[in-house]
Design an enzyme around this catalytic site. Structure first.
Site, PDB file in Angstrom:
ATOM      1  N   SER A 299       0.936  -1.174   0.133  1.00  0.00           N
ATOM      2  CA  SER A 299       0.074  -0.040  -0.044  1.00  0.00           C
ATOM      3  C   SER A 299       0.909   1.280  -0.032  1.00  0.00           C
ATOM      4  O   SER A 299       2.069   1.185   0.485  1.00  0.00           O
ATOM      5  CB  SER A 299      -1.042  -0.053   1.205  1.00  0.00           C
TER       6      SER A 299
ATOM      7  N   TYR B 214      -2.433  -1.108  10.945  1.00  0.00           N
ATOM      8  CA  TYR B 214      -2.828  -1.696   9.596  1.00  0.00           C
ATOM      9  C   TYR B 214      -1.685  -1.345   8.872  1.00  0.00           C
ATOM     10  O   TYR B 214      -1.140  -2.330   8.272  1.00  0.00           O
ATOM     11  CB  TYR B 214      -3.968  -1.315   8.927  1.00  0.00           C
TER      12      TYR B 214
ATOM     13  N   LYS C  46       1.773  -3.898   6.548  1.00  0.00           N
ATOM     14  CA  LYS C  46       2.131  -3.807   5.419  1.00  0.00           C
ATOM     15  C   LYS C  46       3.544  -3.535   5.271  1.00  0.00           C
ATOM     16  O   LYS C  46       4.515  -4.257   4.568  1.00  0.00           O
ATOM     17  CB  LYS C  46       1.453  -2.672   4.520  1.00  0.00           C
TER      18      LYS C  46
HETATM   19  P1  NAD Z   1     -11.055  -6.966   1.049  1.00  0.00           P
HETATM   20  O1  NAD Z   1     -11.556  -6.863   2.606  1.00  0.00           O
HETATM   21  O2  NAD Z   1     -12.520  -6.873   0.253  1.00  0.00           O
HETATM   22  O3  NAD Z   1     -10.442  -8.402   0.717  1.00  0.00           O
HETATM   23  C1  NAD Z   1      -9.630  -9.235   1.486  1.00  0.00           C
HETATM   24  C2  NAD Z   1     -10.196 -10.553   1.538  1.00  0.00           C
HETATM   25  O4  NAD Z   1      -9.411 -11.290   2.548  1.00  0.00           O
HETATM   26  C3  NAD Z   1     -11.606 -10.608   2.257  1.00  0.00           C
HETATM   27  O5  NAD Z   1     -12.533 -11.458   1.207  1.00  0.00           O
HETATM   28  C4  NAD Z   1     -11.461 -11.553   3.399  1.00  0.00           C
HETATM   29  O6  NAD Z   1     -12.655 -12.140   4.182  1.00  0.00           O
HETATM   30  C5  NAD Z   1     -10.396 -12.323   3.159  1.00  0.00           C
HETATM   31  N1  NAD Z   1      -9.441 -12.616   4.327  1.00  0.00           N
HETATM   32  C6  NAD Z   1      -8.867 -11.654   5.513  1.00  0.00           C
HETATM   33  N2  NAD Z   1      -8.045 -12.493   6.372  1.00  0.00           N
HETATM   34  C7  NAD Z   1      -8.217 -13.525   5.987  1.00  0.00           C
HETATM   35  C8  NAD Z   1      -7.579 -14.783   6.551  1.00  0.00           C
HETATM   36  N3  NAD Z   1      -6.928 -14.758   7.601  1.00  0.00           N
HETATM   37  N4  NAD Z   1      -7.706 -16.194   5.913  1.00  0.00           N
HETATM   38  C9  NAD Z   1      -8.496 -16.175   4.855  1.00  0.00           C
HETATM   39  N5  NAD Z   1      -9.073 -14.836   4.035  1.00  0.00           N
HETATM   40  C10 NAD Z   1      -8.797 -13.677   4.658  1.00  0.00           C
HETATM   41  O7  NAD Z   1      -9.827  -6.071   0.823  1.00  0.00           O
HETATM   42  P2  NAD Z   1      -9.245  -5.609  -0.684  1.00  0.00           P
HETATM   43  O8  NAD Z   1      -9.571  -3.919  -0.632  1.00  0.00           O
HETATM   44  O9  NAD Z   1      -9.863  -6.381  -1.503  1.00  0.00           O
HETATM   45  O10 NAD Z   1      -7.771  -5.670  -0.009  1.00  0.00           O
HETATM   46  C11 NAD Z   1      -7.179  -6.548  -0.786  1.00  0.00           C
HETATM   47  C12 NAD Z   1      -5.777  -6.311  -0.131  1.00  0.00           C
HETATM   48  O11 NAD Z   1      -5.214  -5.211  -0.778  1.00  0.00           O
HETATM   49  C13 NAD Z   1      -5.423  -6.201   1.370  1.00  0.00           C
HETATM   50  O12 NAD Z   1      -4.150  -6.896   1.629  1.00  0.00           O
HETATM   51  C14 NAD Z   1      -5.269  -4.857   1.486  1.00  0.00           C
HETATM   52  O13 NAD Z   1      -4.722  -4.596   2.679  1.00  0.00           O
HETATM   53  C15 NAD Z   1      -4.546  -4.427   0.407  1.00  0.00           C
HETATM   54  N6  NAD Z   1      -4.819  -2.742   0.009  1.00  0.00           N
HETATM   55  C16 NAD Z   1      -6.351  -2.469  -0.103  1.00  0.00           C
HETATM   56  C17 NAD Z   1      -6.255  -1.218  -0.479  1.00  0.00           C
HETATM   57  C18 NAD Z   1      -7.904  -0.434  -0.559  1.00  0.00           C
HETATM   58  O14 NAD Z   1      -7.929   0.578  -0.333  1.00  0.00           O
HETATM   59  N7  NAD Z   1      -8.654  -1.186  -0.945  1.00  0.00           N
HETATM   60  C19 NAD Z   1      -5.430  -0.324  -0.571  1.00  0.00           C
HETATM   61  C20 NAD Z   1      -3.821  -0.797  -0.280  1.00  0.00           C
HETATM   62  C21 NAD Z   1      -3.824  -2.130  -0.094  1.00  0.00           C
HETATM   63  C1  WQD Z   2      -9.627   9.623   0.810  1.00  0.00           C
HETATM   64  C2  WQD Z   2      -9.892  11.013   1.248  1.00  0.00           C
HETATM   65  C3  WQD Z   2     -10.065  11.547   3.469  1.00  0.00           C
HETATM   66  C4  WQD Z   2     -13.991   9.619   3.744  1.00  0.00           C
HETATM   67  C5  WQD Z   2      -6.760   4.647   3.174  1.00  0.00           C
HETATM   68  C6  WQD Z   2      -5.883   3.984   4.031  1.00  0.00           C
HETATM   69  C7  WQD Z   2      -4.861   3.450   3.098  1.00  0.00           C
HETATM   70  C8  WQD Z   2      -5.218   2.612   1.903  1.00  0.00           C
HETATM   71  C9  WQD Z   2      -6.363   3.356   1.203  1.00  0.00           C
HETATM   72  C10 WQD Z   2      -4.999   0.390   2.359  1.00  0.00           C
HETATM   73  C11 WQD Z   2      -9.034  11.504   2.425  1.00  0.00           C
HETATM   74  C12 WQD Z   2     -11.463  12.073   2.530  1.00  0.00           C
HETATM   75  C13 WQD Z   2     -12.797  10.018   3.356  1.00  0.00           C
HETATM   76  C14 WQD Z   2     -15.074  10.629   4.226  1.00  0.00           C
HETATM   77  C15 WQD Z   2     -13.708  12.281   3.353  1.00  0.00           C
HETATM   78  N1  WQD Z   2      -5.839   1.075   2.151  1.00  0.00           N
HETATM   79  N2  WQD Z   2     -12.559  11.299   3.260  1.00  0.00           N
HETATM   80  N3  WQD Z   2     -14.809  11.723   3.757  1.00  0.00           N
HETATM   81  O1  WQD Z   2      -7.084   7.878   3.986  1.00  0.00           O
HETATM   82  O2  WQD Z   2      -6.206   7.926   1.330  1.00  0.00           O
HETATM   83  O3  WQD Z   2      -6.324   5.814   2.707  1.00  0.00           O
HETATM   84  O4  WQD Z   2      -7.322   3.907   2.088  1.00  0.00           O
HETATM   85  O5  WQD Z   2      -3.975   0.302   2.160  1.00  0.00           O
HETATM   86  O6  WQD Z   2      -3.767   2.757   3.874  1.00  0.00           O
HETATM   87  O7  WQD Z   2      -5.461   4.743   5.057  1.00  0.00           O
HETATM   88  O8  WQD Z   2      -8.406   6.517   1.724  1.00  0.00           O
HETATM   89  O9  WQD Z   2     -10.808   6.546   0.988  1.00  0.00           O
HETATM   90  O10 WQD Z   2     -10.273   6.812   3.451  1.00  0.00           O
HETATM   91  O11 WQD Z   2      -9.882   8.739   2.164  1.00  0.00           O
HETATM   92  O12 WQD Z   2     -13.567  13.397   3.418  1.00  0.00           O
HETATM   93  O13 WQD Z   2     -15.985  10.150   4.617  1.00  0.00           O
HETATM   94  O14 WQD Z   2     -11.117  11.187   1.461  1.00  0.00           O
HETATM   95  O15 WQD Z   2      -9.789  12.483   4.485  1.00  0.00           O
HETATM   96  O16 WQD Z   2      -8.584  12.634   1.937  1.00  0.00           O
HETATM   97  P1  WQD Z   2      -7.215   7.253   2.450  1.00  0.00           P
HETATM   98  P2  WQD Z   2      -9.862   7.160   2.114  1.00  0.00           P
END
Ligand code: NAD
Ligand code: WQD
Length: 337
Positions: free
Chosen positions: A125, A150, A154
């Site tokens: 991330s 969290y 990562k």
């Molecule tokens: P998500 O929660 O939709 O998907 C994650 C899945 O993993 C879920 O279906 C959950 O049930 C499963 N899971 C969690 N722990 C588990 C375990 N111990 N065993 C088996 N299954 C398990 O999340 P996402 O948004 O699809 O994110 C996927 C990956 O990308 C994650 O590692 C997340 O940290 C990373 N990521 C997400 C974002 C974002 O904004 N969505 C940003 C950066 C990184």
């Molecule tokens: C985006 C912008 C908020 C909600 C998070 C995690 C990061 C990554 C992605 C996994 C920000 C603003 C949000 C609301 C708002 N995940 N906002 N009102 O904070 O960039 O990142 O998700 O790795 O680790 O921290 O994403 O979608 O929460 O926010 O004004 O109700 O929207 O302040 O500027 P963020 P976000």
């Protein structure tokens, strides 16, 4: 050849399974359904015509993880999405996050090493950069102390994987996602947050359907063009396609080192108000929002330098903000019905 996709019924995982199947890969999903539904494979089947295998268990269970690799000897590579991902929850329940995100990943790496499954793509991330000093942020930027447990999982997992690749035959690609949003054009899969969404886009779409009363915009006094924070939003389908490219790079032994890192973003930053205005334009819905205080832990601005991914992976995000917001809206409307 089979590809193991952990967390494959989740948001990014499900979109990646679709792209993998469309490229001819056979997929085995492991998910404990802690944040997703067991119906997702059937929705994937509606898109691709192929039902992916789903094994439901927790990767923190080493015995079950070992059994999976024994039962599926044709697994050649792993795309590891499974993790808990709520920043706020991780602050209140750090042990839940360290336990789940670290133990599941260590178990997986152990089994991969034992069974000589030597290729992994990992979901990292942009959170590992914190507030970068220079923008756009490159993969060489210094990593900062994590703002949340969290985020720390990562950072820790990047180190664990790096060290493992040095000491074993495992090769890895760490993908640092910026802000994934949107949904598949079929509106059959998308993001389904449980409870009140933390993230901006699901909050916007839920406000537009009336599920939430109004959107709180967390601060308009940042040092950005309109005062609201800037992020690099990327369409989840563009992100999913990058996983297929990274996987092929590993399978075809084209990597330049045992553990590579790539930023996955569009390279363009948009403010919170830009996102709202794009949503209003494509949906025709006037959004009810109010400016409130800053959210603690938020960074001011971040967007990716994507030139390394563009050049080395031969991948580029193609979809613009309006397309992202329209697909998010189509998905939300489908969820409501
Ligand atoms: P998500 O929660 O939709 O998907 C994650 C899945 O993993 C879920 O279906 C959950 O049930 C499963 N899971 C969690 N722990 C588990 C375990 N111990 N065993 C088996 N299954 C398990 O999340 P996402 O948004 O699809 O994110 C996927 C990956 O990308 C994650 O590692 C997340 O940290 C990373 N990521 C997400 C974002 C974002 O904004 N969505 C940003 C950066 C990184
Ligand atoms: C985006 C912008 C908020 C909600 C998070 C995690 C990061 C990554 C992605 C996994 C920000 C603003 C949000 C609301 C708002 N995940 N906002 N009102 O904070 O960039 O990142 O998700 O790795 O680790 O921290 O994403 O979608 O929460 O926010 O004004 O109700 O929207 O302040 O500027 P963020 P976000």
């Amino acid at each position: 050849m089979q590809i193991l996709v952990t967390g494959g019924t989740g948001y990014i995982g499900s979109h990646t399974v679709v792209e993998l199947q469309q490229e001819g890969f056979e997929v085995v999903i492991v998910d404990n359904l802690s944040n997703s539904s067991g119906d997702v494979p059937y929705n994937i089947e509606q898109i691709t015509g192929t039902l992916p295998v789903l094994e439901v268990f927790d990767l923190c269970d080493l015995g079950k993880t070992e059994a999976l690799f024994s039962n599926y000897p044709d697994i050649e590579a792993v795309i590891h999405f499974a993790a808990f991902k709520s920043v706020g929850e991780s602050v209140n329940e750090p042990l839940k996050y360290y336990h789940n995100n670290i133990l599941s990943s260590v178990n997986l790496l152990k089994c991969m090493k034992d069974k000589e499954v030597n290729k992994m793509v990992f979901s990292s991330s942009c959170t590992v950069y914190g507030q970068p000093e220079q923008l756009p942020v490159t993969e060489q930027a210094p990593l900062r102390k994590a703002e949340s447990p969290y985020g720390n999982t990562k950072k820790i997992m990047e180190d664990v994987i790096f060290d493992t690749t040095r000491a074993s035959a495992i090769q890895a690609i760490l993908l640092r996602y910026f802000n994934p949003i949107g949904a598949h054009e079929s509106a059959l899969i998308g993001e389904s947050p449980t409870g009140i969404p933390d993230n901006l886009v699901p909050y916007i779409t839920q406000t537009a359907t009336g599920k939430r009363e109004f959107l709180r915009v967390f601060g308009n006094d940042y040092n950005t063009p309109d005062g609201t924070p800037v992020r690099d939003y990327i369409h989840v389908v563009d992100l999913a396609k990058a996983h297929v490219v990274a996987l092929k790079r590993l399978l075809e032994s084209k990597t330049l080192s045992k553990c590579e890192v790539f930023n996955l973003g569009t390279g363009t930053g948009y403010s919170v108000l830009d996102v709202i205005h794009s949503f209003e334009k494509v949906s025709g819905v006037k959004l009810n929002y109010r400016i409130v205080d800053r959210r603690s832990g938020d960074i001011e601005k971040v967007w990716a330098d994507t030139s390394y991914a563009n050049r080395e992976l031969g991948w580029k995000a193609e979809k613009g903000l309006d397309e992202m917001m329209l697909s998010a809206w189509e998905w939300e409307k489908k969820l409501k019905n």
